[in-house]
Design an enzyme around this catalytic site. Structure first.
Site, PDB file in Angstrom:
ATOM      1  N   HIS A  68      11.057   9.155   4.086  1.00  0.00           N
ATOM      2  CA  HIS A  68      10.295  10.323   3.641  1.00  0.00           C
ATOM      3  C   HIS A  68       9.169  10.638   4.612  1.00  0.00           C
ATOM      4  CE1 HIS A  68       7.645   7.138   2.268  1.00  0.00           C
ATOM      5  NE2 HIS A  68       6.726   8.015   1.957  1.00  0.00           N
ATOM      6  N   LYS A  86       7.876   1.590   9.495  1.00  0.00           N
ATOM      7  CA  LYS A  86       7.142   0.474  10.093  1.00  0.00           C
ATOM      8  C   LYS A  86       7.312  -0.774   9.244  1.00  0.00           C
ATOM      9  CE  LYS A  86       2.761  -0.293   9.696  1.00  0.00           C
ATOM     10  NZ  LYS A  86       2.696  -1.387   8.698  1.00  0.00           N
ATOM     11  N   LYS A 136       2.998   0.280  -0.007  1.00  0.00           N
ATOM     12  CA  LYS A 136       1.695  -0.054   0.573  1.00  0.00           C
ATOM     13  C   LYS A 136       1.203   1.067   1.482  1.00  0.00           C
ATOM     14  CE  LYS A 136       2.943  -4.171   2.090  1.00  0.00           C
ATOM     15  NZ  LYS A 136       2.848  -5.491   2.779  1.00  0.00           N
ATOM     16  N   ASP A 149      -2.253   5.958   2.233  1.00  0.00           N
ATOM     17  CA  ASP A 149      -1.954   7.206   2.940  1.00  0.00           C
ATOM     18  C   ASP A 149      -1.756   6.995   4.437  1.00  0.00           C
ATOM     19  OD1 ASP A 149      -1.354   9.892   2.972  1.00  0.00           O
ATOM     20  OD2 ASP A 149      -3.425  10.531   3.319  1.00  0.00           O
ATOM     21  N   LYS A 195      11.422  -3.441   7.188  1.00  0.00           N
ATOM     22  CA  LYS A 195      11.192  -4.872   7.363  1.00  0.00           C
ATOM     23  C   LYS A 195      12.399  -5.477   8.049  1.00  0.00           C
ATOM     24  CE  LYS A 195       8.468  -8.434   6.691  1.00  0.00           C
ATOM     25  NZ  LYS A 195       7.061  -8.454   7.160  1.00  0.00           N
TER      26      LYS A 195
END
Length: 226
Positions: A147, A152, A176, A181, A188
């Site tokens: 989205h 990351k 998280k 934001d 992962k």
């Protein structure tokens, strides 16, 4: 008064389990609970609980009472519990000239898209150790949500790591990032090795080769996954 508030909060939380609390629809009529929740903007919670507009999927409903549930199923289970709480509030806050039914469908669409793990890659590749021996390295990369891109998330080195854990940690990374934001989707990776059994040079070789495997499959890049 404090005793009434305490009793009402206890009823709101419902029965305790190993994984948390379960609210019940019977709390909807308690005026003290409604008074407590109104300043928090969650007074619509009760209609959601009473009407059950969203049900927890059957394949993860076992988590509530399971002794050792799947890690990813646990994350999914609590995601769907949160869905039941926020759906009405999100629909109310949605702007635009849409009917209440259209707003609800749009909110459900967003929540449906965010929930599952979007992409998973499993790789196996050889590396040459310092003593000349070759070993196979097994690993996974999970991209939970696209989205917001890039995705990351770090790499976990452990002999206990598995696909289920990698997917769960990727999902938690999505949430998280959203909470603070940070403009990334969650991801992962996991490599099934004991890092203490490899030298620094070997660990560098393992990591570089893993990154190369991700690049070959289009799983790594500044606009894709970092």
């Amino acid at each position: 008064m404090l005793r009434n508030v305490s009793n009402s909060v206890t009823k709101l939380l419902g029965t305790h389990s190993r994984h948390g609390c379960r609210a019940t629809a019977t709390t909807a009529t308690d005026p003290t609970i409604q008074w407590l929740c109104k300043p928090l903007g969650c007074h619509r919670l009760f209609s959601s609980l009473a009407d059950t507009p969203h049900e927890i999927p059957d394949n993860i409903s076992y988590v509530e009472d399971a002794e050792d549930p799947s890690f990813f199923h646990m994350v999914e289970y609590f995601y769907h519990k949160g869905w039941k709480v926020v759906e009405d509030k999100l629909a109310d806050e949605l702007k635009g000239k849409l009917s209440p039914e259209e707003k609800r469908k749009k909110v459900r669409g967003y929540l449906t898209i965010i929930g599952p793990c979007h992409s998973v890659l499993e790789v196996s590749y050889p590396i040459k150790r310092d003593n000349g021996e070759y070993v196979m390295i097994n690993g996974w990369r999970a991209q939970h949500s696209h989205h917001r891109t890039p995705c990351k998330g770090g790499i976990r080195f452990s002999t206990d790591v598995c696909l289920d854990e990698v997917k769960a940690l990727a999902a938690l990374m999505t949430f998280k990032c959203a909470v603070v934001d940070v403009p990334f989707g969650g991801a992962k990776a996991g490599l099934k090795i004991n890092p203490k059994e490899f030298s620094d040079q070997e660990l560098e070789k393992i990591t570089r080769n893993f990154a190369l495997q991700l690049c070959k499959k289009g799983f790594l890049g500044p606009g894709i996954d970092v």
